[in-house]
Design a protein around this motif. Sequence first.
Motif, PDB file in Angstrom:
ATOM      1  N   LEU A   1       0.835  -1.202   0.000  1.00 10.33           N
ATOM      2  CA  LEU A   1       0.000   0.000   0.000  1.00 10.33           C
ATOM      3  C   LEU A   1       0.870   1.252   0.000  1.00 10.33           C
ATOM      4  CD1 LEU A   1      -3.042   0.455  -0.036  1.00 10.33           C
ATOM      5  CD2 LEU A   1      -2.995   0.628   2.461  1.00 10.33           C
ATOM      6  N   GLY A   2       2.009   1.215   0.700  1.00 12.26           N
ATOM      7  CA  GLY A   2       2.928   2.344   0.665  1.00 12.26           C
ATOM      8  C   GLY A   2       3.446   2.610  -0.738  1.00 12.26           C
ATOM      9  N   ASP A   3       3.795   1.539  -1.471  1.00 11.11           N
ATOM     10  CA  ASP A   3       4.251   1.698  -2.857  1.00 11.11           C
ATOM     11  C   ASP A   3       3.164   2.311  -3.732  1.00 11.11           C
ATOM     12  OD1 ASP A   3       6.694   0.628  -2.195  1.00 11.11           O
ATOM     13  OD2 ASP A   3       6.253  -1.382  -2.969  1.00 11.11           O
ATOM     14  N   VAL A   4       1.931   1.832  -3.568  1.00 14.95           N
ATOM     15  CA  VAL A   4       0.813   2.357  -4.362  1.00 14.95           C
ATOM     16  C   VAL A   4       0.552   3.822  -4.034  1.00 14.95           C
ATOM     17  CG1 VAL A   4      -1.704   2.196  -4.651  1.00 14.95           C
ATOM     18  CG2 VAL A   4      -0.303   0.137  -4.810  1.00 14.95           C
ATOM     19  N   PHE A   5       0.614   4.172  -2.756  1.00 11.67           N
ATOM     20  CA  PHE A   5       0.401   5.571  -2.366  1.00 11.67           C
ATOM     21  C   PHE A   5       1.472   6.481  -2.964  1.00 11.67           C
ATOM     22  CE2 PHE A   5      -2.135   4.739   1.814  1.00 11.67           C
ATOM     23  CZ  PHE A   5      -3.198   4.291   1.052  1.00 11.67           C
ATOM     24  N   ASN A   6       2.716   6.017  -3.001  1.00  8.88           N
ATOM     25  CA  ASN A   6       3.775   6.811  -3.627  1.00  8.88           C
ATOM     26  C   ASN A   6       3.435   7.113  -5.078  1.00  8.88           C
ATOM     27  OD1 ASN A   6       5.556   7.106  -1.435  1.00  8.88           O
ATOM     28  ND2 ASN A   6       6.492   5.112  -1.815  1.00  8.88           N
ATOM     29  N   GLN A   7       2.925   6.129  -5.790  1.00  9.23           N
ATOM     30  CA  GLN A   7       2.566   6.318  -7.193  1.00  9.23           C
ATOM     31  C   GLN A   7       1.390   7.289  -7.343  1.00  9.23           C
ATOM     32  OE1 GLN A   7       2.260   2.407  -9.298  1.00  9.23           O
ATOM     33  NE2 GLN A   7       3.260   1.579  -7.483  1.00  9.23           N
ATOM     34  N   LEU A   8       0.389   7.159  -6.462  1.00 10.07           N
ATOM     35  CA  LEU A   8      -0.778   8.040  -6.535  1.00 10.07           C
ATOM     36  C   LEU A   8      -0.402   9.484  -6.203  1.00 10.07           C
ATOM     37  CD1 LEU A   8      -3.511   5.817  -4.811  1.00 10.07           C
ATOM     38  CD2 LEU A   8      -3.305   6.325  -7.252  1.00 10.07           C
ATOM     39  N   ILE A   9       0.395   9.675  -5.158  1.00  9.08           N
ATOM     40  CA  ILE A   9       0.790  11.030  -4.769  1.00  9.08           C
ATOM     41  C   ILE A   9       1.615  11.687  -5.872  1.00  9.08           C
ATOM     42  CG2 ILE A   9       2.206  12.346  -3.149  1.00  9.08           C
ATOM     43  CD1 ILE A   9       1.311  10.331  -0.974  1.00  9.08           C
ATOM     44  N   ALA A  10       2.562  10.942  -6.443  1.00  9.77           N
ATOM     45  CA  ALA A  10       3.377  11.483  -7.529  1.00  9.77           C
ATOM     46  C   ALA A  10       2.507  11.856  -8.725  1.00  9.77           C
ATOM     47  CB  ALA A  10       4.445  10.471  -7.939  1.00  9.77           C
ATOM     48  N   GLY A  11       1.520  11.029  -9.030  1.00  9.02           N
ATOM     49  CA  GLY A  11       0.634  11.304 -10.155  1.00  9.02           C
ATOM     50  C   GLY A  11      -0.199  12.560  -9.939  1.00  9.02           C
ATOM     51  N   VAL A  12      -0.719  12.720  -8.730  1.00 10.86           N
ATOM     52  CA  VAL A  12      -1.516  13.920  -8.428  1.00 10.86           C
ATOM     53  C   VAL A  12      -0.664  15.177  -8.518  1.00 10.86           C
ATOM     54  CG1 VAL A  12      -2.740  15.146  -6.571  1.00 10.86           C
ATOM     55  CG2 VAL A  12      -3.230  12.726  -7.001  1.00 10.86           C
ATOM     56  N   LEU A  13       0.533  15.139  -7.954  1.00  4.01           N
ATOM     57  CA  LEU A  13       1.391  16.324  -7.959  1.00  4.01           C
ATOM     58  C   LEU A  13       1.907  16.676  -9.350  1.00  4.01           C
ATOM     59  CD1 LEU A  13       3.438  15.832  -4.672  1.00  4.01           C
ATOM     60  CD2 LEU A  13       1.305  17.109  -5.027  1.00  4.01           C
ATOM     61  N   ALA A  14       1.963  15.666 -10.239  1.00  2.70           N
ATOM     62  CA  ALA A  14       2.443  15.912 -11.602  1.00  2.70           C
ATOM     63  C   ALA A  14       1.318  16.326 -12.546  1.00  2.70           C
ATOM     64  CB  ALA A  14       3.120  14.653 -12.148  1.00  2.70           C
ATOM     65  N   ALA A  15       0.090  16.334 -12.052  1.00  9.19           N
ATOM     66  CA  ALA A  15      -1.054  16.684 -12.914  1.00  9.19           C
ATOM     67  C   ALA A  15      -1.004  18.151 -13.305  1.00  9.19           C
ATOM     68  CB  ALA A  15      -2.360  16.373 -12.190  1.00  9.19           C
ATOM     69  N   PRO A  16      -1.442  18.489 -14.519  1.00  9.11           N
ATOM     70  CA  PRO A  16      -1.459  19.891 -14.945  1.00  9.11           C
ATOM     71  C   PRO A  16      -2.446  20.686 -14.113  1.00  9.11           C
ATOM     72  CG  PRO A  16      -2.639  18.502 -16.519  1.00  9.11           C
ATOM     73  CD  PRO A  16      -1.974  17.578 -15.551  1.00  9.11           C
ATOM     74  N   GLN A  17      -2.046  21.830 -13.617  1.00  5.27           N
ATOM     75  CA  GLN A  17      -2.906  22.693 -12.819  1.00  5.27           C
ATOM     76  C   GLN A  17      -3.358  23.862 -13.690  1.00  5.27           C
ATOM     77  OE1 GLN A  17      -3.571  21.386  -9.937  1.00  5.27           O
ATOM     78  NE2 GLN A  17      -2.032  19.809 -10.306  1.00  5.27           N
ATOM     79  N   SER A  18      -4.661  23.987 -13.849  1.00  5.27           N
ATOM     80  CA  SER A  18      -5.191  25.084 -14.674  1.00  5.27           C
ATOM     81  C   SER A  18      -6.519  25.558 -14.137  1.00  5.27           C
ATOM     82  CB  SER A  18      -5.365  24.602 -16.117  1.00  5.27           C
ATOM     83  OG  SER A  18      -6.244  23.484 -16.185  1.00  5.27           O
TER      84      SER A  18
END
Length: 220
Positions: free
Chosen positions: A203-220
């Motif tokens: 679950l820690g590995d999956v959370f790392n992937q989810l957090i990285a994905g959210v932070l890398a999302a385009p903000q507009s």
Amino acid sequence: MIDFSVHNTSDQSIRPISRRGLLIGASGLLAGGLLTGCGIVPEVNTPLNLYSVSPKVADVTNPPSLDWQLVVAEPKAGADLATNRIALSRAANRIEYFAEGVWSDAAPALVQSKLIEAFEDVVPQLAVGRDSAGLKPDYILQSELRDFQAAYSGSSGEAVVRITAKLVKMPERKIVKSIAAEARQPSAGGGLPGIVAAFEAALGDVFNQLIAGVLAAPQS
């Protein structure tokens, strides 16, 4: 709920509940009631262990500007995973449950709570909450819990966690990012405690992937 599956400490009671088992258990309850009426106290059932997890997530270095609010929705899940029973699979298309322990909450609610904690721990500058709090967020992280079970091949087991998520911009309800996160972690020890530790790591590995994905999302 009373668990009538047979308990066996040598194999950690990895057994499904059968109809015959339910009938035998019901008969036992009836007999216990009769004994109580006669002044004889029946044997108390062994209580189930409650298990939780504390996933370890990586620190976020140089996060982007986060002047927005995020709501983490409770993940959707099929009926086989939307339960506090700890699921396992020993054959294709077959789900069973451990007999001697359960999660401290239903799996989707447990994942939601721990993911919010993960965001708060490693991205404290991000305003994050849950969908039941009545917030008006800038983004909602909607997800589906596709896998959350122990998989066995022979006597060796591993925790399998798979989540697909979509970051939705509000109020337009526009999907700005899709994230697929998956991890498998072999059990380092025998029995259910070892499997729970494997769930925690996966679950820690999956959370790392989810957090990285959210932070890398385009903000507009």
